[in-house]
Write a protein that holds these residues in place. Sequence first.
Motif, PDB file in Angstrom:
ATOM      1  N   GLU A 193      -2.165  49.899  -5.072  1.00  0.00           N
ATOM      2  CA  GLU A 193      -2.743  51.104  -4.765  1.00  0.00           C
ATOM      3  C   GLU A 193      -3.733  50.590  -3.649  1.00  0.00           C
ATOM      4  O   GLU A 193      -4.156  51.532  -2.913  1.00  0.00           O
ATOM      5  N   HIS A 194      -4.234  49.529  -3.933  1.00  0.00           N
ATOM      6  CA  HIS A 194      -5.300  48.976  -3.143  1.00  0.00           C
ATOM      7  C   HIS A 194      -5.198  47.935  -2.249  1.00  0.00           C
ATOM      8  O   HIS A 194      -5.222  46.681  -2.656  1.00  0.00           O
ATOM      9  N   PRO A 195      -4.195  48.238  -1.177  1.00  0.00           N
ATOM     10  CA  PRO A 195      -3.782  47.095  -0.223  1.00  0.00           C
ATOM     11  C   PRO A 195      -4.757  46.138   0.272  1.00  0.00           C
ATOM     12  O   PRO A 195      -4.742  45.035   0.933  1.00  0.00           O
ATOM     13  N   GLU A 196      -6.289  46.553   0.260  1.00  0.00           N
ATOM     14  CA  GLU A 196      -7.467  45.761   0.843  1.00  0.00           C
ATOM     15  C   GLU A 196      -7.682  44.683  -0.200  1.00  0.00           C
ATOM     16  O   GLU A 196      -8.170  43.652   0.189  1.00  0.00           O
ATOM     17  N   ARG A 197      -7.233  44.717  -1.523  1.00  0.00           N
ATOM     18  CA  ARG A 197      -6.981  43.723  -2.403  1.00  0.00           C
ATOM     19  C   ARG A 197      -6.029  42.723  -2.399  1.00  0.00           C
ATOM     20  O   ARG A 197      -4.952  43.044  -2.013  1.00  0.00           O
ATOM     21  N   GLU A 198      -6.139  41.539  -2.559  1.00  0.00           N
ATOM     22  CA  GLU A 198      -5.190  40.399  -2.459  1.00  0.00           C
ATOM     23  C   GLU A 198      -3.984  40.652  -3.483  1.00  0.00           C
ATOM     24  O   GLU A 198      -4.043  40.858  -4.567  1.00  0.00           O
ATOM     25  N   ALA A 199      -2.595  40.860  -3.128  1.00  0.00           N
ATOM     26  CA  ALA A 199      -1.611  41.069  -3.571  1.00  0.00           C
ATOM     27  C   ALA A 199      -1.356  39.783  -4.741  1.00  0.00           C
ATOM     28  O   ALA A 199      -1.804  38.733  -4.370  1.00  0.00           O
ATOM     29  N   VAL A 200      -0.508  40.192  -5.896  1.00  0.00           N
ATOM     30  CA  VAL A 200      -0.259  39.231  -7.038  1.00  0.00           C
ATOM     31  C   VAL A 200       1.161  39.285  -7.106  1.00  0.00           C
ATOM     32  O   VAL A 200       1.914  40.299  -6.779  1.00  0.00           O
ATOM     33  N   LEU A 201       1.564  38.326  -7.524  1.00  0.00           N
ATOM     34  CA  LEU A 201       2.997  38.308  -7.939  1.00  0.00           C
ATOM     35  C   LEU A 201       3.125  38.841  -9.538  1.00  0.00           C
ATOM     36  O   LEU A 201       2.117  38.898 -10.240  1.00  0.00           O
ATOM     37  N   HIS A 202       4.227  39.329  -9.952  1.00  0.00           N
ATOM     38  CA  HIS A 202       4.441  39.730 -11.141  1.00  0.00           C
ATOM     39  C   HIS A 202       4.061  38.880 -12.386  1.00  0.00           C
ATOM     40  O   HIS A 202       3.262  39.329 -13.080  1.00  0.00           O
ATOM     41  N   GLY A 203       4.282  37.561 -12.252  1.00  0.00           N
ATOM     42  CA  GLY A 203       4.087  36.572 -13.368  1.00  0.00           C
ATOM     43  C   GLY A 203       2.558  36.542 -13.525  1.00  0.00           C
ATOM     44  O   GLY A 203       2.020  36.278 -14.674  1.00  0.00           O
ATOM     45  N   GLU A 204       2.020  36.462 -12.271  1.00  0.00           N
ATOM     46  CA  GLU A 204       0.426  36.243 -12.430  1.00  0.00           C
ATOM     47  C   GLU A 204      -0.251  37.526 -13.024  1.00  0.00           C
ATOM     48  O   GLU A 204      -1.043  37.412 -13.780  1.00  0.00           O
ATOM     49  N   ALA A 205       0.290  38.801 -12.579  1.00  0.00           N
ATOM     50  CA  ALA A 205      -0.369  39.894 -13.425  1.00  0.00           C
ATOM     51  C   ALA A 205      -0.038  39.761 -14.990  1.00  0.00           C
ATOM     52  O   ALA A 205      -0.916  40.168 -15.525  1.00  0.00           O
ATOM     53  N   ILE A 206       0.956  39.458 -15.202  1.00  0.00           N
ATOM     54  CA  ILE A 206       1.276  39.432 -16.850  1.00  0.00           C
ATOM     55  C   ILE A 206       0.619  38.180 -17.427  1.00  0.00           C
ATOM     56  O   ILE A 206       0.101  38.484 -18.540  1.00  0.00           O
ATOM     57  N   ALA A 207       0.358  37.311 -16.819  1.00  0.00           N
ATOM     58  CA  ALA A 207      -0.622  36.235 -17.265  1.00  0.00           C
ATOM     59  C   ALA A 207      -1.858  37.003 -17.816  1.00  0.00           C
ATOM     60  O   ALA A 207      -2.443  36.522 -18.521  1.00  0.00           O
ATOM     61  N   ALA A 208      -2.396  37.492 -16.813  1.00  0.00           N
ATOM     62  CA  ALA A 208      -3.670  38.260 -17.000  1.00  0.00           C
ATOM     63  C   ALA A 208      -3.408  39.255 -18.074  1.00  0.00           C
ATOM     64  O   ALA A 208      -4.501  39.301 -19.112  1.00  0.00           O
ATOM     65  N   GLY A 209      -2.387  39.953 -18.178  1.00  0.00           N
ATOM     66  CA  GLY A 209      -1.963  40.965 -19.116  1.00  0.00           C
ATOM     67  C   GLY A 209      -1.923  40.242 -20.683  1.00  0.00           C
ATOM     68  O   GLY A 209      -2.500  40.749 -21.683  1.00  0.00           O
ATOM     69  N   ILE A 210      -1.302  39.101 -20.718  1.00  0.00           N
ATOM     70  CA  ILE A 210      -1.370  38.171 -21.779  1.00  0.00           C
ATOM     71  C   ILE A 210      -2.664  38.044 -22.217  1.00  0.00           C
ATOM     72  O   ILE A 210      -2.732  38.049 -23.511  1.00  0.00           O
ATOM     73  N   VAL A 211      -3.667  37.576 -21.664  1.00  0.00           N
ATOM     74  CA  VAL A 211      -5.019  37.245 -22.132  1.00  0.00           C
ATOM     75  C   VAL A 211      -5.612  38.523 -22.609  1.00  0.00           C
ATOM     76  O   VAL A 211      -6.210  38.605 -23.575  1.00  0.00           O
ATOM     77  N   ILE A 212      -5.554  39.396 -21.902  1.00  0.00           N
ATOM     78  CA  ILE A 212      -6.033  40.929 -22.392  1.00  0.00           C
ATOM     79  C   ILE A 212      -5.659  41.210 -23.550  1.00  0.00           C
ATOM     80  O   ILE A 212      -6.398  41.605 -24.524  1.00  0.00           O
ATOM     81  N   GLU A 213      -4.164  41.270 -23.686  1.00  0.00           N
ATOM     82  CA  GLU A 213      -3.726  41.568 -24.923  1.00  0.00           C
ATOM     83  C   GLU A 213      -4.041  40.671 -26.163  1.00  0.00           C
ATOM     84  O   GLU A 213      -3.800  40.988 -27.253  1.00  0.00           O
ATOM     85  N   SER A 214      -3.887  39.282 -25.882  1.00  0.00           N
ATOM     86  CA  SER A 214      -4.477  38.444 -26.904  1.00  0.00           C
ATOM     87  C   SER A 214      -5.602  38.504 -27.354  1.00  0.00           C
ATOM     88  O   SER A 214      -5.988  38.536 -28.652  1.00  0.00           O
ATOM     89  N   TYR A 215      -6.762  38.876 -26.530  1.00  0.00           N
ATOM     90  CA  TYR A 215      -7.810  39.218 -26.873  1.00  0.00           C
ATOM     91  C   TYR A 215      -7.884  40.495 -27.918  1.00  0.00           C
ATOM     92  O   TYR A 215      -8.674  40.626 -29.144  1.00  0.00           O
ATOM     93  N   LEU A 216      -7.286  41.392 -27.521  1.00  0.00           N
ATOM     94  CA  LEU A 216      -7.031  42.778 -28.291  1.00  0.00           C
ATOM     95  C   LEU A 216      -6.249  42.469 -29.661  1.00  0.00           C
ATOM     96  O   LEU A 216      -6.957  42.916 -30.652  1.00  0.00           O
ATOM     97  N   SER A 217      -5.470  41.342 -29.319  1.00  0.00           N
ATOM     98  CA  SER A 217      -4.851  40.876 -31.020  1.00  0.00           C
ATOM     99  C   SER A 217      -5.605  40.443 -31.804  1.00  0.00           C
ATOM    100  O   SER A 217      -5.492  40.520 -33.119  1.00  0.00           O
TER     101      SER A 217
END
Length: 355
Positions: free
Chosen positions: A250-274
């Motif tokens: 949604e924000h093309p001015e920000r640097e794009a990321v690959l799927h796995g890179e975003a999922i790695a961040a999601g894993i940290v977030i959801e592990s903290y919540l765990s």
Amino acid sequence: MNPITIKDFTIYFENQGFNAINKWIKENKPSTIFVLVDDKTMENCYPYLMPMIETTATIEVIEIDHGEEYKNIDTCAGVWSALVELGCDRNSLMINLGGGVITDLGGFIASTIKRGIPFIHIPTTLLGMVDAAIGGKNGVDLGHLKNQIGVINPPIMTIIDPAFLRTLPQQHLVNGSIEMFKHGLISDRVYWKDMLHVTDYLSDTFNSLIYQSAVIKSDIVSMDPFEKGPRKALNYGHTAGHAIESFLMEHPEREAVLHGEAIAAGIVIESYLSVHYAGLSTKAYEEIKEWYTTLDFKFSFNDDEVMQMIQLMKYDKKNTNGEIKFVLLDTIGSFITNQVVSNEDIIKAFQELKI
């Protein structure tokens, strides 16, 4: 490596897969074989594939541009039109040669043209081999919202040939490995540990880890093909990860990321919540955080941006009755589903990405 069978389709490895394709073609005599590629796989993978295919049928190649931004209905419309113009009928075969975009989109197109024609996935990326091409999920994005349109319909077969990995840059190998780490986190601590010791993505040892990852995903899919229960575990890291992907699209001015890179961040977030909602030990969380730190990904979001991503999470397919539902870990190798957490804790979890 023995083939892996999941009810209606089989995953083959290396040359046994090409033998299976040729056997199917000989027995079913498709009227036309359509090969869906993107510009990258046309250049790097198609020349490797074609000598493997034995047929007298007409072969038509349909090429699209590469990239997640082309995984949409507009691209489908163009491919549907090309298929019709080239004489596609119910006895045609589609071979999807590419990464997750090609297999997701190609499977959806094949499942809907003429009310469905048979198709085969040949993933050429690590992400495709261990995730996208296994399990029968096919679909496209709706604007910046990930995988909102689609069907669950398995291919005839999926062919995994690690030789294709030699066409990939290191970044894409790391990208695909994230889903393999996820498989360990949700189901097999020993496998997680083995992945932590990977140094060579093109070795026989790593090929064995690809096979094990395919087995893990296949076992979960076979228990729950339509994602009513345990298959939700495969979305670990994806509720937050997909929100990050969508936000950055949604924000093309920000640097794009690959799927796995975003999922790695999601894993940290959801592990903290765990830790706070599912009883994951602080020691286990620190182990996961240490792994993430070695990846050297750069994510940083302010609270307002996180709130925007929380709104995007509401479109996650696991949700019901307007509640955001997470898959969380109680230990490494074990998960619980349908966990509702507070927005305040989601905001805190995002701060863990700042390293």
